[in-house]
Design a protein around this motif. Structure first.
Motif, mmCIF file in Angstrom:
data_model
loop_
_atom_site.group_PDB
_atom_site.id
_atom_site.type_symbol
_atom_site.label_atom_id
_atom_site.label_comp_id
_atom_site.label_asym_id
_atom_site.label_seq_id
_atom_site.Cartn_x
_atom_site.Cartn_y
_atom_site.Cartn_z
ATOM 1 N N VAL A 113 0.808 -1.217 0.000
ATOM 2 C CA VAL A 113 0.000 0.000 0.000
ATOM 3 C C VAL A 113 0.841 1.266 0.000
ATOM 4 O O VAL A 113 0.314 2.364 0.143
ATOM 5 N N GLY A 114 2.146 1.124 -0.187
ATOM 6 C CA GLY A 114 3.006 2.305 -0.236
ATOM 7 C C GLY A 114 4.322 2.071 0.466
ATOM 8 O O GLY A 114 4.406 1.305 1.437
ATOM 9 N N ASP A 115 5.353 2.737 -0.008
ATOM 10 C CA ASP A 115 6.682 2.573 0.583
ATOM 11 C C ASP A 115 6.781 3.148 1.990
ATOM 12 O O ASP A 115 7.770 2.897 2.697
ATOM 13 N N ASP A 116 5.782 3.910 2.402
ATOM 14 C CA ASP A 116 5.797 4.452 3.761
ATOM 15 C C ASP A 116 5.284 3.447 4.786
ATOM 16 O O ASP A 116 5.305 3.723 5.992
ATOM 17 N N ASP A 117 4.835 2.290 4.342
ATOM 18 C CA ASP A 117 4.401 1.229 5.253
ATOM 19 C C ASP A 117 5.637 0.480 5.726
ATOM 20 O O ASP A 117 6.070 -0.500 5.111
ATOM 21 N N GLN A 118 6.204 0.940 6.810
ATOM 22 C CA GLN A 118 7.477 0.430 7.303
ATOM 23 C C GLN A 118 7.283 -0.532 8.477
ATOM 24 O O GLN A 118 7.857 -0.361 9.553
ATOM 25 N N GLY A 119 6.474 -1.551 8.272
ATOM 26 C CA GLY A 119 6.244 -2.543 9.304
ATOM 27 C C GLY A 119 7.448 -3.452 9.500
ATOM 28 O O GLY A 119 8.384 -3.462 8.696
ATOM 29 N N PRO A 120 7.434 -4.253 10.579
ATOM 30 C CA PRO A 120 8.563 -5.152 10.875
ATOM 31 C C PRO A 120 8.898 -6.116 9.740
ATOM 32 O O PRO A 120 10.074 -6.364 9.462
ATOM 33 N N LEU A 121 7.878 -6.665 9.085
ATOM 34 C CA LEU A 121 8.141 -7.609 7.992
ATOM 35 C C LEU A 121 8.874 -6.927 6.851
ATOM 36 O O LEU A 121 9.841 -7.474 6.308
ATOM 37 N N HIS A 122 8.431 -5.743 6.473
ATOM 38 C CA HIS A 122 9.064 -5.023 5.368
ATOM 39 C C HIS A 122 10.517 -4.681 5.711
ATOM 40 O O HIS A 122 11.403 -4.756 4.852
ATOM 41 N N GLN A 123 10.753 -4.326 6.965
ATOM 42 C CA GLN A 123 12.116 -4.011 7.395
ATOM 43 C C GLN A 123 12.997 -5.257 7.377
ATOM 44 O O GLN A 123 14.150 -5.219 6.932
ATOM 45 N N ASP A 166 1.735 -6.178 -5.666
ATOM 46 C CA ASP A 166 2.717 -5.192 -5.180
ATOM 47 C C ASP A 166 3.138 -4.210 -6.267
ATOM 48 O O ASP A 166 4.277 -3.745 -6.290
ATOM 49 N N PHE A 167 2.179 -3.857 -7.152
ATOM 50 C CA PHE A 167 2.509 -2.945 -8.247
ATOM 51 C C PHE A 167 2.793 -1.521 -7.767
ATOM 52 O O PHE A 167 3.299 -0.693 -8.518
ATOM 53 N N LEU A 168 2.471 -1.228 -6.501
ATOM 54 C CA LEU A 168 2.744 0.104 -5.960
ATOM 55 C C LEU A 168 4.118 0.213 -5.297
ATOM 56 O O LEU A 168 4.475 1.280 -4.804
ATOM 57 N N MET A 169 4.859 -0.873 -5.267
ATOM 58 C CA MET A 169 6.197 -0.778 -4.688
ATOM 59 C C MET A 169 7.029 0.212 -5.496
ATOM 60 O O MET A 169 7.065 0.154 -6.719
ATOM 61 N N GLY A 170 7.680 1.128 -4.789
ATOM 62 C CA GLY A 170 8.395 2.198 -5.465
ATOM 63 C C GLY A 170 9.895 2.178 -5.269
ATOM 64 O O GLY A 170 10.463 1.253 -4.681
ATOM 65 N N ARG A 182 11.717 3.991 -3.379
ATOM 66 C CA ARG A 182 12.182 4.149 -1.997
ATOM 67 C C ARG A 182 12.450 2.792 -1.354
ATOM 68 O O ARG A 182 13.522 2.575 -0.783
ATOM 69 N N TYR A 183 11.478 1.887 -1.467
ATOM 70 C CA TYR A 183 11.684 0.577 -0.853
ATOM 71 C C TYR A 183 12.718 -0.233 -1.628
ATOM 72 O O TYR A 183 13.527 -0.954 -1.031
ATOM 73 N N ALA A 184 12.711 -0.104 -2.951
ATOM 74 C CA ALA A 184 13.710 -0.813 -3.750
ATOM 75 C C ALA A 184 15.121 -0.414 -3.323
ATOM 76 O O ALA A 184 16.026 -1.256 -3.238
ATOM 77 N N LYS A 185 15.313 0.869 -3.039
ATOM 78 C CA LYS A 185 16.621 1.340 -2.595
ATOM 79 C C LYS A 185 16.987 0.749 -1.238
ATOM 80 O O LYS A 185 18.144 0.403 -0.994
ATOM 81 N N GLN A 186 15.989 0.636 -0.340
ATOM 82 C CA GLN A 186 16.242 0.008 0.959
ATOM 83 C C GLN A 186 16.759 -1.413 0.785
ATOM 84 O O GLN A 186 17.620 -1.872 1.542
ATOM 85 N N CYS A 187 16.211 -2.102 -0.203
ATOM 86 C CA CYS A 187 16.588 -3.495 -0.450
ATOM 87 C C CYS A 187 17.863 -3.607 -1.276
ATOM 88 O O CYS A 187 18.469 -4.692 -1.337
ATOM 89 N N GLY A 188 18.238 -2.532 -1.938
ATOM 90 C CA GLY A 188 19.376 -2.587 -2.844
ATOM 91 C C GLY A 188 19.040 -3.251 -4.167
ATOM 92 O O GLY A 188 19.937 -3.722 -4.874
ATOM 93 N N MET A 189 17.739 -3.303 -4.508
ATOM 94 C CA MET A 189 17.349 -3.983 -5.743
ATOM 95 C C MET A 189 16.910 -2.984 -6.807
ATOM 96 O O MET A 189 16.555 -1.848 -6.509
ATOM 97 N N THR A 190 16.915 -3.443 -8.045
ATOM 98 C CA THR A 190 16.573 -2.621 -9.201
ATOM 99 C C THR A 190 15.210 -3.042 -9.740
ATOM 100 O O THR A 190 14.965 -4.236 -9.946
ATOM 101 N N ILE A 191 14.324 -2.073 -9.977
ATOM 102 C CA ILE A 191 13.015 -2.360 -10.558
ATOM 103 C C ILE A 191 13.138 -2.389 -12.080
ATOM 104 O O ILE A 191 13.682 -1.468 -12.685
ATOM 105 N N LEU A 201 -3.864 8.891 0.631
ATOM 106 C CA LEU A 201 -4.737 8.554 1.754
ATOM 107 C C LEU A 201 -3.906 8.158 2.971
ATOM 108 O O LEU A 201 -2.766 7.700 2.833
ATOM 109 N N PRO A 202 -4.457 8.315 4.189
ATOM 110 C CA PRO A 202 -3.757 7.845 5.384
ATOM 111 C C PRO A 202 -3.451 6.350 5.287
ATOM 112 O O PRO A 202 -4.223 5.591 4.683
ATOM 113 N N LEU A 203 -2.360 5.943 5.879
ATOM 114 C CA LEU A 203 -1.895 4.565 5.767
ATOM 115 C C LEU A 203 -2.937 3.566 6.256
ATOM 116 O O LEU A 203 -3.165 2.524 5.621
#
Length: 241
Positions: free
Chosen positions: A47-57, A81-85, A87-96, A144-146
């Motif tokens: 639902v957005g790269d701002d969803d920084q839950g424990p699993l995503h981290q 997961d078509f909304l993955m952007g 920001r999160y890809a950079k956290q993972c070090g992966m390329t979209i 929208l709010p998370l």
């Protein structure tokens, strides 16, 4: 050395065994790879790269460790997961990568994609897909709010499960002509995708020449991966430990 291709893990807090299986795969197998490709539906919903839950981290940390040790990781969006952007890809070090990407690996021309665009007989899904991939629709949703986005995603998932239960299995599989058209468009000998959860390797005759369509399985009870190296292309399965 080999390249690994996976898809349809559907990672979620409700399925810790899948997460543990993925981490084991990263630490025991992918760490020795030339590269790793993830073909969508990595998470059960996004639902957005701002969803920084424990699993995503946790997942980001594992992938960042992998890529920092010299194993590049690539991602193609799925229908979950078509909304993955970026920001999160950079956290993972992966390329979209683009929705359809042609690889040249160990002498093979391989088209990789999530696979939902091949299911052209499912008109209702294709109409839905067109709407949710509209940029202005995505911008409104992400504004929208998370907590509201999470509720919407859960409701949409419930609706999707009901709709799928009412459709014939054949409608939700790939359209043969769509497969042939994609292979011709990219002049590829192989196609590898996920989405349908029907793991197999299919032979396709196009103009008297044999081509192949590899389908990845979902990570419900075991892992599934294509392994590509100088010896060939193989679909493997491995139990969660």
């Amino acid at each position: 050395m080999s390249t690994y291709i996976i898809a349809d893990l559907h990672l979620s807090e409700d399925e810790p065994a899948i997460t543990a299986g993925f981490i084991n795969f990263i630490q025991q197998q992918a760490i020795h790879a030339d590269s790793l490709y993830i073909l969508g539906d990595f998470f059960n919903y996004w639902v957005g790269d701002d969803d920084q839950g424990p699993l995503h981290q946790l997942v980001a940390n594992e992938l960042k460790t992998l890529t920092s040790q010299g194993v590049p990781c690539y991602f193609i969006h799925g229908n979950r997961d078509f909304l993955m952007g970026k920001r999160y890809a950079k956290q993972c070090g992966m390329t979209i990568l683009p929705q359809e990407t042609l690889l040249e690996l160990y002498g093979n021309r391989i088209l990789i994609l999530h696979g939902d665009t091949l299911c052209t007989d499912d008109a209702a899904y294709q109409n839905y897909r067109k709407k949710v991939h509209t940029p202005w629709v995505q911008r409104i949703f992400l504004a929208l709010p998370l907590f509201i986005r999470r509720r919407i995603a859960q409701k949409m998932r419930q609706n999707s499960q009901y709709a799928s239960s009412m459709k014939a299995e054949s409608i939700m599989d790939v359209n043969p002509q769509a497969v042939i058209d994609a292979l011709k468009r990219h002049q590829a000998q192989w196609m590898i995708h996920g989405h349908t959860h029907r793991p197999a390797i299919h032979e396709i005759n196009i103009g008297g020449k044999v081509h192949f369509r590899g389908v990845l399985g979902a990570w419900h009870h075991e892992g599934s991966s294509f392994v590509i190296n100088q010896q060939g292309i193989e679909l493997i399965f491995f139990p969660f430990e």
